[in-house]
Design a protein around this motif. Structure first.
Motif, PDB file in Angstrom:
ATOM      1  N   ASP A 238      28.140  49.296  32.163  1.00  0.00           N
ATOM      2  CA  ASP A 238      28.889  48.857  33.367  1.00  0.00           C
ATOM      3  C   ASP A 238      28.990  50.137  34.042  1.00  0.00           C
ATOM      4  O   ASP A 238      28.982  51.221  33.534  1.00  0.00           O
ATOM      5  CB  ASP A 238      30.286  48.241  32.859  1.00  0.00           C
ATOM      6  CG  ASP A 238      30.221  47.091  32.144  1.00  0.00           C
ATOM      7  OD1 ASP A 238      29.504  46.134  32.836  1.00  0.00           O
ATOM      8  OD2 ASP A 238      31.026  46.975  31.048  1.00  0.00           O
ATOM      9  N   THR A 246      33.674  48.149  43.410  1.00  0.00           N
ATOM     10  CA  THR A 246      33.569  47.370  42.508  1.00  0.00           C
ATOM     11  C   THR A 246      32.970  47.626  41.278  1.00  0.00           C
ATOM     12  O   THR A 246      32.248  48.702  41.289  1.00  0.00           O
ATOM     13  CB  THR A 246      32.842  45.745  43.204  1.00  0.00           C
ATOM     14  OG1 THR A 246      32.733  44.853  42.060  1.00  0.00           O
ATOM     15  CG2 THR A 246      31.354  46.253  43.363  1.00  0.00           C
ATOM     16  N   SER A 247      32.885  46.963  40.151  1.00  0.00           N
ATOM     17  CA  SER A 247      31.954  47.189  39.245  1.00  0.00           C
ATOM     18  C   SER A 247      30.703  46.358  39.050  1.00  0.00           C
ATOM     19  O   SER A 247      30.737  45.159  39.384  1.00  0.00           O
ATOM     20  CB  SER A 247      32.738  47.075  37.807  1.00  0.00           C
ATOM     21  OG  SER A 247      34.089  47.970  37.919  1.00  0.00           O
ATOM     22  N   MET A 248      29.730  47.017  38.350  1.00  0.00           N
ATOM     23  CA  MET A 248      28.585  46.286  38.067  1.00  0.00           C
ATOM     24  C   MET A 248      28.090  46.145  36.613  1.00  0.00           C
ATOM     25  O   MET A 248      28.289  47.276  35.944  1.00  0.00           O
ATOM     26  CB  MET A 248      27.362  46.959  39.187  1.00  0.00           C
ATOM     27  CG  MET A 248      27.467  46.995  40.462  1.00  0.00           C
ATOM     28  SD  MET A 248      26.999  45.276  41.214  1.00  0.00           S
ATOM     29  CE  MET A 248      25.505  45.428  41.018  1.00  0.00           C
ATOM     30  N   THR A 250      24.891  46.477  34.440  1.00  0.00           N
ATOM     31  CA  THR A 250      23.653  46.903  34.490  1.00  0.00           C
ATOM     32  C   THR A 250      22.600  46.899  33.568  1.00  0.00           C
ATOM     33  O   THR A 250      22.933  46.811  32.384  1.00  0.00           O
ATOM     34  CB  THR A 250      23.640  48.365  35.015  1.00  0.00           C
ATOM     35  OG1 THR A 250      24.236  49.102  33.980  1.00  0.00           O
ATOM     36  CG2 THR A 250      24.519  48.658  36.335  1.00  0.00           C
ATOM     37  N   GLY A 269      21.217  44.905  38.428  1.00  0.00           N
ATOM     38  CA  GLY A 269      22.865  44.923  38.148  1.00  0.00           C
ATOM     39  C   GLY A 269      23.154  43.528  38.747  1.00  0.00           C
ATOM     40  O   GLY A 269      22.683  43.116  39.774  1.00  0.00           O
ATOM     41  N   GLN A 270      24.439  43.286  38.435  1.00  0.00           N
ATOM     42  CA  GLN A 270      25.208  41.995  38.742  1.00  0.00           C
ATOM     43  C   GLN A 270      26.570  42.549  39.057  1.00  0.00           C
ATOM     44  O   GLN A 270      27.102  43.204  37.900  1.00  0.00           O
ATOM     45  CB  GLN A 270      25.206  40.676  38.158  1.00  0.00           C
ATOM     46  CG  GLN A 270      25.314  40.710  36.715  1.00  0.00           C
ATOM     47  CD  GLN A 270      25.006  39.510  35.893  1.00  0.00           C
ATOM     48  OE1 GLN A 270      23.851  38.855  36.091  1.00  0.00           O
ATOM     49  NE2 GLN A 270      25.870  39.392  34.791  1.00  0.00           N
ATOM     50  N   GLU A 271      27.342  42.309  39.922  1.00  0.00           N
ATOM     51  CA  GLU A 271      28.802  42.439  39.873  1.00  0.00           C
ATOM     52  C   GLU A 271      29.613  41.826  38.999  1.00  0.00           C
ATOM     53  O   GLU A 271      29.110  40.650  38.302  1.00  0.00           O
ATOM     54  CB  GLU A 271      29.226  41.979  41.517  1.00  0.00           C
ATOM     55  CG  GLU A 271      30.489  42.609  41.842  1.00  0.00           C
ATOM     56  CD  GLU A 271      31.185  42.224  43.221  1.00  0.00           C
ATOM     57  OE1 GLU A 271      32.337  42.680  43.541  1.00  0.00           O
ATOM     58  OE2 GLU A 271      30.354  41.541  43.859  1.00  0.00           O
ATOM     59  N   LYS A 308      27.822  40.503  44.362  1.00  0.00           N
ATOM     60  CA  LYS A 308      26.530  41.421  44.834  1.00  0.00           C
ATOM     61  C   LYS A 308      25.726  41.602  43.470  1.00  0.00           C
ATOM     62  O   LYS A 308      26.089  41.516  42.212  1.00  0.00           O
ATOM     63  CB  LYS A 308      27.465  42.605  45.226  1.00  0.00           C
ATOM     64  CG  LYS A 308      28.090  42.583  46.703  1.00  0.00           C
ATOM     65  CD  LYS A 308      28.506  43.804  46.893  1.00  0.00           C
ATOM     66  CE  LYS A 308      29.216  43.735  48.221  1.00  0.00           C
ATOM     67  NZ  LYS A 308      30.252  42.821  48.414  1.00  0.00           N
ATOM     68  N   THR A 309      24.453  41.831  44.051  1.00  0.00           N
ATOM     69  CA  THR A 309      23.437  42.295  43.034  1.00  0.00           C
ATOM     70  C   THR A 309      22.653  43.469  43.449  1.00  0.00           C
ATOM     71  O   THR A 309      22.793  43.849  44.619  1.00  0.00           O
ATOM     72  CB  THR A 309      22.339  41.004  43.083  1.00  0.00           C
ATOM     73  OG1 THR A 309      21.638  40.744  44.042  1.00  0.00           O
ATOM     74  CG2 THR A 309      23.180  39.863  42.315  1.00  0.00           C
ATOM     75  N   TYR A 318      23.088  47.108  47.988  1.00  0.00           N
ATOM     76  CA  TYR A 318      23.659  46.070  47.144  1.00  0.00           C
ATOM     77  C   TYR A 318      23.813  44.829  48.098  1.00  0.00           C
ATOM     78  O   TYR A 318      24.301  44.877  48.908  1.00  0.00           O
ATOM     79  CB  TYR A 318      25.056  46.621  46.572  1.00  0.00           C
ATOM     80  CG  TYR A 318      24.946  47.569  45.603  1.00  0.00           C
ATOM     81  CD1 TYR A 318      24.786  47.528  44.261  1.00  0.00           C
ATOM     82  CD2 TYR A 318      25.234  48.812  45.871  1.00  0.00           C
ATOM     83  CE1 TYR A 318      24.710  48.557  43.433  1.00  0.00           C
ATOM     84  CE2 TYR A 318      25.131  50.033  45.284  1.00  0.00           C
ATOM     85  CZ  TYR A 318      25.009  49.985  43.944  1.00  0.00           C
ATOM     86  OH  TYR A 318      24.731  50.865  43.050  1.00  0.00           O
TER      87      TYR A 318
END
Length: 697
Positions: A238, A246-248, A250, A269-271, A308-309, A318
């Motif tokens: 992460d 925001t956090s992702m 990964t 990555g994905q949010e 977001k990705t 992103y």
């Protein structure tokens, strides 16, 4: 795992029939439901007031279509007497009508209800930005509470594709489905997580350990696990994006054809926050949750609520997930996204990643080679005020049931199958299993310490469409599930309150699972591991009974660690064949809550794990004794025999040294290695003679 947002149960908008008035001074009937269900499953609605079973008739409870015409439907009252299930409807828009006389507390305190819902044939993508915005506005309008969050801890036997050499592999639950760990081994090199990076140790010569290299990641990137696929090292973590706010979750991929010089090749990555990963059929699945700040709609007319990705092969930006990748799961009203990214790992993972977002959060998962199951707790959040009091409903969340979502997976293709609910809450992934297309799950309903509403345990078997085939209900009343393991046509369940019953359940006939035998012993097992078809290893705690002078009651306390070998060859009469006590009161091992810490070697029949040992001091005090690892030979013939006691004894320290605490035990050929945060040690595998120590700064 990190903290993650969880779902909040929301109160559906109810249509009140003309001619009925509401009394302000008394609590009104509220309903909890989702707007849609699939044709293969029942749509359901739960009320805050009890219904009369004798009044669930066509006159009092019925369904109309979009033309306000009555239609034939199967209507059933649930066991709680507050939930109505509606099924056998074709796709379309409907309304459920519930006459006020159907409620136990009728008269002026109750009003008739009309609730709109939709039956769909298959899951469709969100069609427009307006539809997505309206979804969140509806949640906001019907919620009187701000979203909350809680921390979830993941407690969480096969040869993986990348480890054909004679070395340790991850202790995976399902053969052919890789789960990853903080330490992985390939071609004589040990890769381990350290702080914000990965250390690569050259262990080809166990008498001369070398630090090959260190892979450094950004300090904002937290690494949770590593996985291998061919010449790819997959780093899962992460990271917080300060600019984006925001956090992702990964997945960073390195080519380790040359382990001394890993090459970064890609990051996806994905949010949100990571739930877990799986690798099967040449595909990486990154599974997580994302909670959008939809309550900000109160201050802004429009905002981007899509996850977001990120994919480095497509650029540095992103991107918001396209609408055609977002769906609203049926039978849920939940502002949390479950996000699944699937990445084809063949040919160096060069193909496009496929990310899908599903509005409907999750906290648990199980995956086979062909299907993914996500679970989420359903909270009973209503506390009805006493009669005559003028006050709002009090929302006090209490887990009661579990909702299950299923996808069929084929590489990067993910096809939603459906959803269902079962009574009780699920402990962890080992309480779930798929066998011959059927899904099995063990749950605990209620609280083992609640003397008013006694807890019960259940095993449910569902078919490929999540329809119930059979069940064992009301197992070990007053206790809760502490561990479970499915082994083909048998299921093993450990419950506990004062003693440890091990139940053997025959699940060969999915329509009629049957309890075959039960063994009651002191203590309990946190984790069950199969030794062979008729023997199980249990790892947990021993316990003892004490008496409380104040309450005049007995109570149970844990003492030392305990490992047992269960002989289940006679299914009706399981036995504790062998047992060992490890350390004293306060001793523990990560393996008790994380099976990835279990060391296995088939050649020597070795099983081991890191240990931190304590012993009894004055009164209830515990005294630190040492830390390290223990290796046991476990066989059906000899039972459990300690072979390697690799423990550094205390020299006066009060507590263990975190930097020197063994995190994992692995082997390569004829050598065994213990990996701590600041050192790697090697030993001869046959007799555990020390060979070398590598300090890591």
């Amino acid at each position: 795992m990190k903290n993650k947002w969880i779902a909040i149960l929301l109160i559906a908008v109810l249509t009140i029939l003309p001619g009925n008035s509401m009394l302000i001074s008394t609590p009104k009937v509220e309903a909890q439901t989702a707007s849609a269900s699939m044709t293969t499953h029942s749509w359901q609605v739960s009320f805050t007031k009890t219904l009369k079973e004798s009044k669930i008739t066509e006159d009092n409870v019925y369904v109309t279509n979009s033309n306000d015409q009555k239609v034939t439907a199967a209507v059933k009252l649930g066991e709680d007497k507050k939930t109505i299930f509606v099924s056998d409807l074709a796709p379309g828009s409907y309304k459920l009508h519930v006459n006020k006389d159907a409620f136990v507390l009728g008269g002026p305190k109750t009003t008739s209800q009309v609730i709109a819902f939709t039956i769909i044939e298959k899951l469709e993508a969100v069609k427009s930005e307006k539809e997505l915005q309206q979804y969140f506005k509806t949640l906001l309008a019907n919620s009187q509470k701000e979203p909350g969050y809680e921390a979830t801890a993941e407690i969480e036997k096969s040869e993986d594709k990348a480890s054909a050499d004679n070395s340790s592999t991850t202790n995976n639950q399902v053969e052919g489905v890789e789960e990853g760990d903080i330490v992985v081994v390939k071609d004589g090199f040990i890769y381990s997580v350290k702080d914000y990076g990965i250390t690569v140790v050259d262990a080809k010569d166990p008498k001369n350990l070398k630090l090959a290299t260190t892979i450094k990641l950004k300090e904002s990137q937290y690494i949770s696990k590593l996985a291998l696929y061919d010449n790819l090292l997959i780093v899962i973590g992460d990271k917080y994006l300060e600019k984006v706010g925001t956090s992702m979750s990964t997945a960073t991929l390195y080519n380790i054809s040359n382990p001394k010089n890993p090459k970064l090749i890609r990051e996806v990555g994905q949010e949100g926050y990571l739930q877990d990963i799986r690798i099967t059929n040449d595909t990486l699945y990154l599974i997580g949750n994302m909670y959008p700040n939809y309550w900000m709609l109160r201050e802004q007319k429009t905002m981007d609520l899509k996850p977001k990705t990120f994919d480095s092969v497509e650029g540095k930006e992103y991107k918001s997930l396209p609408l055609d990748k977002i769906s609203i799961l049926p039978n849920t009203m939940d502002g949390t996204y479950s996000l699944i990214t699937a990445l084809d790992l063949k040919n160096g993972a060069k193909s496009t990643a496929n990310t899908k977002g599903y509005l409907g959060g999750s906290s648990g998962l199980y995956m086979s080679e062909n299907a993914l199951y996500l679970t989420t707790p359903i909270y009973d959040g209503y506390s009805v005020p006493a009669a005559g009091r003028v006050m709002d409903m009090i929302w006090m969340p209490r887990t009661t049931d579990t909702q299950i979502f299923k996808w069929n997976v084929d590489g990067t293709a993910m096809n939603f199958v459906g959803t269902t609910e079962v009574k009780g809450s699920v402990l962890n992934q080992y309480s779930m299993d798929e066998y011959e297309g059927n899904f099995r799950i063990v749950t605990t309903e209620g609280n083992a310490w609640d003397e008013q509403q006694i807890s019960r345990n259940h095993l449910f078997i569902l078919d490929k469409n999540l329809q119930q085939l059979g069940a064992v209900k009301n197992l070990a009343p007053g206790e809760k599930v502490y561990s479970a393991r499915f082994m083909g046509e048998k299921a093993y369940v450990v419950t506990f309150k004062q003693v440890d019953p091990l139940f053997v359940i025959d699940v060969a006939n999915p329509k009629k699972p049957t309890v075959l035998g039960e063994l009651k012993i002191p203590g309990f097992s946190n984790y069950l591991h199969p030794l062979d078809d008729t023997h199980l290893i249990g790892i947990g705690y021993d316990t003892e009974q004490r008496y409380d002078e104040y309450s005049k009651r007995n109570f149970t306390v844990t003492t030392n660690m305990k490992m047992s070998l269960f002989d289940v060859s006679d299914f009706k009469n399981p036995k504790e064949q062998s047992t060992v006590k490890i350390g004293g009161k306060g001793s523990y091992s990560e393996v008790q809550y994380n099976p990835k810490a279990l060391f296995r070697n088939k050649e020597y029949n070795y099983f081991g794990f890191p240990v931190v040992l304590y012993g009894a001091g004055k009164g209830d005090e515990v005294v630190y004794k040492g830390q390290g690892a223990q290796i046991y030979e476990i066989t059906a013939n000899k039972g459990i025999v300690l072979k390697g006691n690799i423990v550094n004894k205390s020299t006066g320290d009060q507590y263990e040294n975190w930097e020197q605490r063994v995190q994992r035990v692995v082997y390569i050929d004829d050598a065994l290695y213990t990996i701590a945060n600041n050192e790697v040690k090697s030993y001869q595998l046959k007799d555990f003679k020390p060979l070398d120590t590598l300090s890591i700064k």
